[in-house]
Design a protein around this motif. Structure first.
Motif, PDB file in Angstrom:
ATOM      1  N   UNK A  74      52.508  76.993  45.749  1.00 44.92           N
ATOM      2  CA  UNK A  74      52.257  78.443  45.782  1.00 44.92           C
ATOM      3  C   UNK A  74      51.495  78.854  47.034  1.00 44.92           C
ATOM      4  N   UNK A  75      51.485  80.148  47.302  1.00 43.95           N
ATOM      5  CA  UNK A  75      50.797  80.651  48.492  1.00 43.95           C
ATOM      6  C   UNK A  75      49.284  80.600  48.301  1.00 43.95           C
ATOM      7  N   UNK A  76      48.535  80.236  49.346  1.00 45.57           N
ATOM      8  CA  UNK A  76      47.071  80.248  49.271  1.00 45.57           C
ATOM      9  C   UNK A  76      46.549  81.675  49.414  1.00 45.57           C
ATOM     10  N   UNK A  77      45.233  81.843  49.352  1.00 43.76           N
ATOM     11  CA  UNK A  77      44.625  83.159  49.562  1.00 43.76           C
ATOM     12  C   UNK A  77      44.981  83.687  50.946  1.00 43.76           C
ATOM     13  N   UNK A  78      45.253  84.980  51.001  1.00 42.23           N
ATOM     14  CA  UNK A  78      45.633  85.603  52.267  1.00 42.23           C
ATOM     15  C   UNK A  78      44.473  86.312  52.940  1.00 42.23           C
ATOM     16  N   UNK A  79      43.319  86.391  52.259  1.00 45.66           N
ATOM     17  CA  UNK A  79      42.102  87.009  52.820  1.00 45.66           C
ATOM     18  C   UNK A  79      40.962  85.994  52.767  1.00 45.66           C
ATOM     19  N   UNK A  80      40.084  86.048  53.752  1.00 41.92           N
ATOM     20  CA  UNK A  80      38.905  85.192  53.772  1.00 41.92           C
ATOM     21  C   UNK A  80      37.717  86.016  54.256  1.00 41.92           C
ATOM     22  N   UNK A  81      36.582  85.854  53.585  1.00 42.36           N
ATOM     23  CA  UNK A  81      35.386  86.654  53.874  1.00 42.36           C
ATOM     24  C   UNK A  81      34.229  85.737  54.219  1.00 42.36           C
ATOM     25  N   UNK A  82      33.404  86.181  55.138  1.00 47.65           N
ATOM     26  CA  UNK A  82      32.217  85.403  55.506  1.00 47.65           C
ATOM     27  C   UNK A  82      31.067  86.345  55.854  1.00 47.65           C
ATOM     28  N   UNK A  83      29.837  85.804  55.800  1.00 47.07           N
ATOM     29  CA  UNK A  83      28.663  86.619  56.124  1.00 47.07           C
ATOM     30  C   UNK A  83      28.509  86.800  57.621  1.00 47.07           C
ATOM     31  N   UNK A  84      27.806  87.913  57.993  1.00 47.15           N
ATOM     32  CA  UNK A  84      27.600  88.206  59.398  1.00 47.15           C
ATOM     33  C   UNK A  84      26.396  89.157  59.550  1.00 47.15           C
ATOM     34  N   UNK A  85      25.925  89.316  60.777  1.00 47.26           N
ATOM     35  CA  UNK A  85      24.838  90.235  61.085  1.00 47.26           C
ATOM     36  C   UNK A  85      25.426  91.486  61.730  1.00 47.26           C
ATOM     37  N   UNK A  86      25.270  92.668  61.124  1.00 48.54           N
ATOM     38  CA  UNK A  86      25.816  93.888  61.707  1.00 48.54           C
ATOM     39  C   UNK A  86      25.322  94.095  63.135  1.00 48.54           C
ATOM     40  N   UNK A  87      26.214  94.532  63.994  1.00 49.64           N
ATOM     41  CA  UNK A  87      25.854  94.764  65.401  1.00 49.64           C
ATOM     42  C   UNK A  87      25.556  96.247  65.624  1.00 49.64           C
ATOM     43  N   UNK A  88      25.021  96.540  66.835  1.00 54.11           N
ATOM     44  CA  UNK A  88      24.732  97.919  67.262  1.00 54.11           C
ATOM     45  C   UNK A  88      23.791  98.649  66.283  1.00 54.11           C
ATOM     46  N   UNK A  89      22.870  97.892  65.687  1.00 52.93           N
ATOM     47  CA  UNK A  89      21.884  98.546  64.798  1.00 52.93           C
ATOM     48  C   UNK A  89      20.751  99.149  65.645  1.00 52.93           C
ATOM     49  N   UNK A  90      20.226 100.304  65.201  1.00 54.62           N
ATOM     50  CA  UNK A  90      19.128 100.977  65.927  1.00 54.62           C
ATOM     51  C   UNK A  90      17.831 100.687  65.183  1.00 54.62           C
TER      52      UNK A  90
END
Length: 319
Positions: free
Chosen positions: A303-319
């Motif tokens: 069968x087909x595997x997951x088509x989306x993958x999510x990971x943590x990150x630090x938002x950029x351009x923060x003031x």
């Protein structure tokens, strides 16, 4: 001395005669056969890139010849003639017919030509009759795989004579061949001539060894037969009658095809680049990457595997 000279002359002449399987046929001079071609090209047996439309999977008409060993319509690992090239690429028979006729006129190696109607689906049957001669007991034919770049099935020089008698019945499983004149990998590949021309080669589940190949099934040891041909000797009181096995109900094809269920694993694309990081400033956010399905699974394939993958990150351009 005269007898010895005559014997040497006779032996010398005999050694110059062509040697082939048909040189020892002592069966009655003529025999007639019905020839039945059965297409087994189903979506169950060949799920990868199976042509469903424009055009759907189908078979061209059959063009065949009965001949001696002096003539060859096509041979594996040898170059296809211009006639075989035109037939395998476009289904055009005129050049091949001319080649056959010229061979018959030049060296009397051809006894007869036969043809059978095309089949408008991948599974189905067509038939005709052919005549063999004790000096021309070999049968060859080609049927084009439609659609395809230059692929075909066929038989090369099958001998129907067994020394002093004709075979009553013979069945042969057929597998795809590449004529070596077009470089396409898939059923719907555009016309792209092979330069220089290659030889005729059998297409297998691992050759050509390229994932794009429509017959590439790396988990199989062998491809299932894509077609079958049966030749049945006709008794004298059967001559001119319809060939047996013709017009079998479609149900019979379904039974045949259900024997070969080729599993097809899901194939997916490479991952895309990571998207923008979404989330509140000074807090861990998330970003996503995706991929898409190249080939849907079939017949209990992976069968087909997951088509989306999510990971943590630090938002950029923060003031």
């Amino acid at each position: 001395k005269v007898i010895w000279t005559l014997l040497v002359t006779i032996l010398g002449y005999a050694s110059s005669l062509p040697v082939g399987d048909d040189s020892i046929c002592t069966a009655e001079e003529l025999a007639k056969y019905s020839i039945i071609f059965t297409g087994k090209w189903s979506q169950t047996a060949f799920p990868k890139q199976y042509p469903l439309y424009r055009p759907p999977a189908q078979w061209s008409s059959m063009l065949g010849v009965t001949h001696s060993s002096d003539y060859s319509m096509w041979k594996k690992n040898e170059y296809a003639s211009n006639g075989v090239r035109d037939f395998a690429e476009k289904g055009e028979a005129w050049v091949l017919m001319k080649e056959i006729e010229e061979a018959g006129e030049k060296i009397q190696s051809v006894h007869g030509i036969f043809s059978a109607p095309a089949i408008s689906s991948g599974t189905g049957q067509t038939s005709t009759e052919l005549e063999v001669h004790s000096r021309h007991p070999l049968v060859s034919f080609v049927v084009r795989i439609v659609p395809s770049p230059d692929w075909f099935v066929g038989i090369d020089s099958l001998n129907l004579c067994e020394r002093d008698h004709w075979m009553e019945e013979v069945s042969v499983d057929l597998f795809p061949y590449d004529a070596g004149t077009d470089s396409g990998f898939t059923f719907s590949s555009p016309n792209f001539a092979t330069i220089p021309q290659d030889t005729v080669t059998e297409i297998t589940c691992s050759s050509p060894s390229h994932p794009a190949n429509s017959f590439y099934y790396p988990k199989l040891k062998f491809l299932p037969p894509i077609a079958q041909v049966t030749m049945v000797k006709l008794k004298k009181n059967q001559l001119g009658l319809p060939a047996p096995y013709l017009n079998l109900p479609a149900k019979s094809n379904e039974i045949i095809d259900s024997v070969s269920e080729t599993p097809l694993d899901c194939e997916v694309s490479q991952w895309s680049s990571w998207g923008l990081c979404r989330g509140l400033c000074r807090k861990t956010g998330t970003k996503i990457r995706t991929r898409f399905v190249l080939l849907q699974p079939a017949n209990n394939g992976m069968p087909c595997p997951n088509l989306d993958e999510e990971t943590g990150c630090e938002p950029e351009n923060c003031v």
